[in-house]
Scaffold this motif. Structure first.
Motif, short mmCIF file in Angstrom:
data_model
loop_
_atom_site.label_atom_id
_atom_site.label_comp_id
_atom_site.label_asym_id
_atom_site.label_seq_id
_atom_site.Cartn_x
_atom_site.Cartn_y
_atom_site.Cartn_z
N ILE A 1 1.04 -1.25 -0.10
CA ILE A 1 -0.12 0.06 0.26
C ILE A 1 0.69 1.22 -0.50
N GLN B 74 -5.08 4.30 -1.43
CA GLN B 74 -4.47 3.67 -0.32
C GLN B 74 -4.50 4.46 0.82
N LEU C 178 -7.24 2.85 2.63
CA LEU C 178 -7.01 1.51 3.26
C LEU C 178 -5.97 1.22 4.29
N GLU D 214 -6.99 -6.19 1.12
CA GLU D 214 -5.37 -5.03 -0.03
C GLU D 214 -4.66 -4.82 -0.81
N VAL E 236 -4.44 -3.39 -4.02
CA VAL E 236 -3.40 -2.73 -4.89
C VAL E 236 -3.36 -3.39 -6.45
#
Length: 306
Positions: A9, A49, A52, A156, A160
């Protein structure tokens, strides 16, 4: 949140922030619609990001009387918000900008700037994607990448991976659009590149919405994990069988297990309680994410003839 997830991340956040700045500079010099669409796309990714990381932080709060199973699902919720951001800030803006430039074409200025910045962006996005792929390999195992994205209980890394893959493909669309607009002298190719980016981001957003919705509602453990739990329970011969079992992820790294076991009806209450405690210990050793376990004992019943 696992350290590998955070690393992927943070790498994506740093890359997208720098790329977004470069793309806005490129749009300032060129006026390219696809360049602006890509700049907004990178801003959306940087925001995502951050969301997250926020979800990971909030999910670590301890359980409360109001939320007795904790806040693990916060990670699913913020990943769902990420999908909405991709759709609203990324896809819809790119489609609007592309449609506007198709109706009112704008001649490109300094196309060399756009190409140079897009090539640099490809390099940085590639590095970010490489980090995400590296951190995902262990969790992926022998599954395909698509199966990993569909089946992963941790939101996550799939987010991504999809973002970085979409960003690279979007950059290719932008390069093609700018290149064709410069070669042919027709700026509508640049606008078409923006539309293609919008469609791509919309598709990614839909995939994420579907997957995060499923996780928010509550998904069971994978068949392999279910078999592992059953094996751990029935490894004690004093437990005759697992009558039925229900599992549900209350967070990416937290599993709720409710199971009914069959035991000999002649055993004392103390013996049955000991059996249950030992079964729970074996399950936790075999499946560490099984944080909450409820075991209900039952005895075989004989049916009397009518």
């Amino acid at each position: 949140m696992q350290e590998g997830n955070k690393k992927a991340i943070v790498a994506a956040f740093v890359a997208n922030l720098g790329i977004a700045t470069a793309k806005f500079v490129g749009f300032f010099f060129t006026g390219a619609a696809s360049m602006l669409a890509e700049a907004v796309h990178s801003v959306a990714d940087s925001t995502n990001q951050g969301l997250l990381l926020l979800g990971g932080s909030r999910s670590e709060r301890p359980a409360t009387p109001e939320h007795p199973f904790g806040y693990g699902r916060e990670r699913y919720f913020w990943a769902f918000v990420v999908a909405l951001v991709i759709f609203s800030l990324g896809s819809l803006f790119a489609l609007f900008e592309g449609e506007e430039k198709l109706r009112h074409p704008h001649e490109l200025e300094s196309a060399g700037w756009a190409v140079a910045i897009l090539v640099v962006a490809v390099v940085f996005e590639g590095l970010s994607l490489r980090t995400a792929v590296h951190e995902s390999r262990e969790a992926k195992g022998g599954h395909s990448w698509w199966a990993f994205i569909r089946r992963s209980k941790s939101p996550e890394l799939p987010v991504v991976l999809l973002e970085d893959s979409g960003a690279l493909l979007g950059l290719v669309f932008a390069l093609i659009g700018v290149g064709l607009a410069e070669i042919t002298g027709n700026p509508r190719f640049d606008a078409a590149g923006s539309v293609a980016i919008g469609v791509l981001l919309g598709a990614i957003a839909i995939v994420l919405v579907v997957e995060m919705k499923s996780l928010l509602i509550g998904e069971s453990a994978s068949p392999a994990v279910v078999d592992c739990i059953c094996g751990a329970i029935t490894s004690d011969p004093r437990i005759e069988q697992v009558v039925h079992m229900r599992t549900e992820h209350i967070g990416p790294d937290e599993l709720l297990v409710a199971v009914k076991i069959l035991v000999d009806g002649d055993r004392s209450l103390g013996e049955v309680a000991g059996l249950i405690d030992e079964a729970e210990a074996r399950v936790r050793a075999a499946v560490p994410v099984a944080k909450v376990i409820y075991v209900e004992p039952d005895v075989a019943r004989t049916t009397t003839p009518a």
